[in-house]
Scaffold this motif. Structure first.
Motif, PDB file in Angstrom:
ATOM      1  N   ILE A  64       0.672  -1.214   0.012  1.00 32.74           N
ATOM      2  CA  ILE A  64       0.178  -0.053  -0.124  1.00 32.74           C
ATOM      3  C   ILE A  64       0.765   1.256   0.007  1.00 32.74           C
ATOM      4  O   ILE A  64       1.744   1.207   0.666  1.00 32.74           O
ATOM      5  CB  ILE A  64      -0.884   0.113   1.436  1.00 32.74           C
ATOM      6  CG1 ILE A  64      -2.076  -1.096   0.880  1.00 32.74           C
ATOM      7  CG2 ILE A  64      -1.691   1.303   1.247  1.00 32.74           C
ATOM      8  CD1 ILE A  64      -2.826  -1.103   2.145  1.00 32.74           C
ATOM      9  N   SER A  65       0.555   2.053  -0.973  1.00 31.76           N
ATOM     10  CA  SER A  65       1.206   3.526  -1.076  1.00 31.76           C
ATOM     11  C   SER A  65       0.326   4.403  -0.457  1.00 31.76           C
ATOM     12  O   SER A  65      -0.627   4.639  -1.168  1.00 31.76           O
ATOM     13  CB  SER A  65       1.781   3.599  -2.474  1.00 31.76           C
ATOM     14  OG  SER A  65       1.994   5.083  -2.450  1.00 31.76           O
ATOM     15  N   GLU A  66       0.867   5.203   0.585  1.00 35.34           N
ATOM     16  CA  GLU A  66      -0.181   6.171   1.125  1.00 35.34           C
ATOM     17  C   GLU A  66      -0.472   7.097   0.021  1.00 35.34           C
ATOM     18  O   GLU A  66      -1.525   7.979  -0.067  1.00 35.34           O
ATOM     19  CB  GLU A  66       0.295   6.826   2.337  1.00 35.34           C
ATOM     20  CG  GLU A  66       0.329   5.682   3.460  1.00 35.34           C
ATOM     21  CD  GLU A  66      -0.987   5.343   4.002  1.00 35.34           C
ATOM     22  OE1 GLU A  66      -2.020   6.020   3.960  1.00 35.34           O
ATOM     23  OE2 GLU A  66      -1.053   4.031   4.280  1.00 35.34           O
ATOM     24  N   GLU A  87       0.429   1.280 -18.546  1.00 31.67           N
ATOM     25  CA  GLU A  87       0.770   2.265 -17.515  1.00 31.67           C
ATOM     26  C   GLU A  87       2.319   1.682 -17.147  1.00 31.67           C
ATOM     27  O   GLU A  87       2.681   0.474 -17.217  1.00 31.67           O
ATOM     28  CB  GLU A  87       0.076   1.802 -16.405  1.00 31.67           C
ATOM     29  CG  GLU A  87       0.810   2.616 -14.996  1.00 31.67           C
ATOM     30  CD  GLU A  87       0.032   2.399 -13.809  1.00 31.67           C
ATOM     31  OE1 GLU A  87      -0.779   1.341 -13.545  1.00 31.67           O
ATOM     32  OE2 GLU A  87       0.429   2.937 -12.850  1.00 31.67           O
ATOM     33  N   ILE A  88       3.337   2.636 -17.435  1.00 34.19           N
ATOM     34  CA  ILE A  88       4.776   2.009 -16.996  1.00 34.19           C
ATOM     35  C   ILE A  88       4.878   2.249 -15.542  1.00 34.19           C
ATOM     36  O   ILE A  88       4.609   3.557 -14.884  1.00 34.19           O
ATOM     37  CB  ILE A  88       5.732   3.036 -17.872  1.00 34.19           C
ATOM     38  CG1 ILE A  88       5.318   2.654 -19.486  1.00 34.19           C
ATOM     39  CG2 ILE A  88       7.145   2.819 -17.500  1.00 34.19           C
ATOM     40  CD1 ILE A  88       6.259   3.485 -20.298  1.00 34.19           C
ATOM     41  N   GLY A  89       5.767   1.506 -14.992  1.00 38.93           N
ATOM     42  CA  GLY A  89       6.232   1.568 -13.542  1.00 38.93           C
ATOM     43  C   GLY A  89       4.927   1.647 -12.702  1.00 38.93           C
ATOM     44  O   GLY A  89       4.695   2.357 -11.780  1.00 38.93           O
ATOM     45  N   SER A  90       4.124   0.576 -12.788  1.00 48.86           N
ATOM     46  CA  SER A  90       2.859   0.521 -11.886  1.00 48.86           C
ATOM     47  C   SER A  90       2.915   0.480 -10.231  1.00 48.86           C
ATOM     48  O   SER A  90       2.150   0.745  -9.716  1.00 48.86           O
ATOM     49  CB  SER A  90       1.996  -0.652 -12.295  1.00 48.86           C
ATOM     50  OG  SER A  90       1.645  -0.660 -13.643  1.00 48.86           O
ATOM     51  N   GLN A 136      10.467  -7.381 -10.275  1.00 49.24           N
ATOM     52  CA  GLN A 136      10.195  -7.625  -8.595  1.00 49.24           C
ATOM     53  C   GLN A 136       8.956  -6.893  -8.145  1.00 49.24           C
ATOM     54  O   GLN A 136       8.407  -7.242  -6.819  1.00 49.24           O
ATOM     55  CB  GLN A 136      11.390  -6.623  -8.259  1.00 49.24           C
ATOM     56  CG  GLN A 136      11.303  -5.384  -8.440  1.00 49.24           C
ATOM     57  CD  GLN A 136      12.631  -4.580  -8.409  1.00 49.24           C
ATOM     58  OE1 GLN A 136      13.644  -5.258  -9.179  1.00 49.24           O
ATOM     59  NE2 GLN A 136      12.974  -3.331  -7.896  1.00 49.24           N
ATOM     60  N   ASN A 137       8.172  -6.114  -8.694  1.00 40.63           N
ATOM     61  CA  ASN A 137       6.639  -5.588  -8.396  1.00 40.63           C
ATOM     62  C   ASN A 137       5.492  -6.298  -8.609  1.00 40.63           C
ATOM     63  O   ASN A 137       4.588  -5.717  -8.423  1.00 40.63           O
ATOM     64  CB  ASN A 137       6.737  -3.914  -8.642  1.00 40.63           C
ATOM     65  CG  ASN A 137       7.760  -3.217  -7.914  1.00 40.63           C
ATOM     66  OD1 ASN A 137       8.056  -3.359  -6.828  1.00 40.63           O
ATOM     67  ND2 ASN A 137       8.119  -2.089  -8.494  1.00 40.63           N
ATOM     68  N   HIS A 138       5.890  -7.521  -9.486  1.00 33.11           N
ATOM     69  CA  HIS A 138       4.793  -7.977 -10.100  1.00 33.11           C
ATOM     70  C   HIS A 138       3.889  -9.062  -9.115  1.00 33.11           C
ATOM     71  O   HIS A 138       2.700  -8.854  -9.123  1.00 33.11           O
ATOM     72  CB  HIS A 138       5.069  -8.946 -11.136  1.00 33.11           C
ATOM     73  CG  HIS A 138       5.413  -8.326 -12.239  1.00 33.11           C
ATOM     74  ND1 HIS A 138       4.873  -8.680 -13.651  1.00 33.11           N
ATOM     75  CD2 HIS A 138       5.845  -7.082 -12.806  1.00 33.11           C
ATOM     76  CE1 HIS A 138       5.286  -7.946 -14.593  1.00 33.11           C
ATOM     77  NE2 HIS A 138       5.759  -6.944 -13.966  1.00 33.11           N
ATOM     78  N   ASP A 142      11.088  -2.953 -18.431  1.00 34.22           N
ATOM     79  CA  ASP A 142      11.908  -2.198 -18.083  1.00 34.22           C
ATOM     80  C   ASP A 142      12.600  -1.141 -19.099  1.00 34.22           C
ATOM     81  O   ASP A 142      12.829  -1.829 -20.237  1.00 34.22           O
ATOM     82  CB  ASP A 142      13.184  -3.138 -17.694  1.00 34.22           C
ATOM     83  CG  ASP A 142      14.426  -2.139 -17.079  1.00 34.22           C
ATOM     84  OD1 ASP A 142      14.760  -0.922 -17.330  1.00 34.22           O
ATOM     85  OD2 ASP A 142      15.464  -2.798 -16.546  1.00 34.22           O
ATOM     86  N   VAL A 143      12.265   0.018 -18.854  1.00 39.10           N
ATOM     87  CA  VAL A 143      12.391   0.985 -19.989  1.00 39.10           C
ATOM     88  C   VAL A 143      13.814   0.843 -20.597  1.00 39.10           C
ATOM     89  O   VAL A 143      13.857   1.399 -21.787  1.00 39.10           O
ATOM     90  CB  VAL A 143      12.062   2.255 -19.554  1.00 39.10           C
ATOM     91  CG1 VAL A 143      10.561   2.540 -19.070  1.00 39.10           C
ATOM     92  CG2 VAL A 143      13.152   2.847 -18.716  1.00 39.10           C
ATOM     93  N   ASP A 144      14.876   0.605 -19.746  1.00 39.86           N
ATOM     94  CA  ASP A 144      16.213   0.351 -20.525  1.00 39.86           C
ATOM     95  C   ASP A 144      16.428  -0.943 -21.111  1.00 39.86           C
ATOM     96  O   ASP A 144      17.651  -1.189 -21.739  1.00 39.86           O
ATOM     97  CB  ASP A 144      17.036   0.476 -19.180  1.00 39.86           C
ATOM     98  CG  ASP A 144      16.975   1.963 -18.561  1.00 39.86           C
ATOM     99  OD1 ASP A 144      16.874   3.043 -19.394  1.00 39.86           O
ATOM    100  OD2 ASP A 144      17.023   1.894 -17.420  1.00 39.86           O
TER     101      ASP A 144
END
Ligand SMILES: C[S@@+](CC[C@H](N)C(=O)[O-])C[C@H]1O[C@@H](n2cnc3c(N)ncnc32)[C@H](O)[C@@H]1O
Length: 200
Positions: free
Chosen positions: A5-7, A32-35, A60-62, A84-86
């Protein structure tokens, strides 16, 4: 594992979804990039049921994103893609692209890669919508943004940091993406709207 959870997402998701709703009246596919946690994906997809929302992030965020997506059980949110945009980009086409709080998180070189990738994914008139803090004429727009910049450089990546609006605009233009709107958002953030100018 509990859902991450991101406040900050809880605070900004309402204004972001409202702004996107005004600009995306028609059925469309959106990447969406970097969800991050996946909260924007689920919240915005619920608010914009005519948009098919494709979340993406580093692998790592999946796990966290999937927890939000599975719980929401919305027919218009897809499983996250590794992007990964790179690195090499997935071969796909979408109508629009959205990203929140990523451009200050990555180096200038990665922003160029992001904009180049986006420009290949969308067709003429497609939109790239970027939420986050920007500097104006080399100046931070708040003390909070100055502290955020310091923290990013010390703790995330010495090449990260809040970019100047004029530099973002120039880097985007080099990729055929022209700034058509610049909206003030809560907590000294902006929603920048770019439009792809020509056919691929
Ligand atoms: C500050 S978080 C923002 C997350 C979410 N969009 C939000 O607003 O809460 C930055 C995000 O950028 C992602 N990111 C960092 N480097 C990236 C890269 N090279 N390619 C794609 N995403 C990247 C991170 O994994 C993270 O999810």
């Amino acid at each position: 594992m509990n859902k991450p959870i991101s406040e900050a997402c809880l605070r900004n998701q309402g204004p972001i979804a409202a702004a996107l709703k005004e600009r995306l009246p028609n059925a469309a596919r959106l990447l969406e990039i970097g969800s991050g946690t996946g909260q924007h994906a689920v919240f915005c997809a619920r608010e914009l049921p005519h948009i098919t929302w494709q979340p993406s992030d580093l692998a790592q965020n999946h796990d966290g994103i999937k927890l939000w997506v599975t719980e929401a059980a919305l027919s218009n949110v897809l499983e996250p893609l590794v992007l990964d945009v790179d690195q090499a980009w997935p071969s796909m086409k979408v109508d629009h692209v959205f990203t929140a709080n990523t451009v200050h998180y990555i180096a200038d070189e990665s922003v160029v890669n992001m904009l180049a990738g986006i420009s290949c994914l969308i067709d003429k008139d497609g939109l790239f919508m970027m939420y986050g803090p920007v500097n104006i004429n080399g100046e931070f727009t708040s003390e909070g943004n100055a502290h955020l910049d310091e923290w990013l450089k010390a703790c995330v990546n010495p090449l990260a940091g809040i970019k100047d609006l004029a530099d973002i605009e120039r880097m985007a233009k080099d990729q055929d993406l022209v700034l058509i709107d610049n909206l003030a958002m809560p907590a000294n953030n902006r929603l920048l709207i770019f439009q792809k100018q020509s056919l691929n």
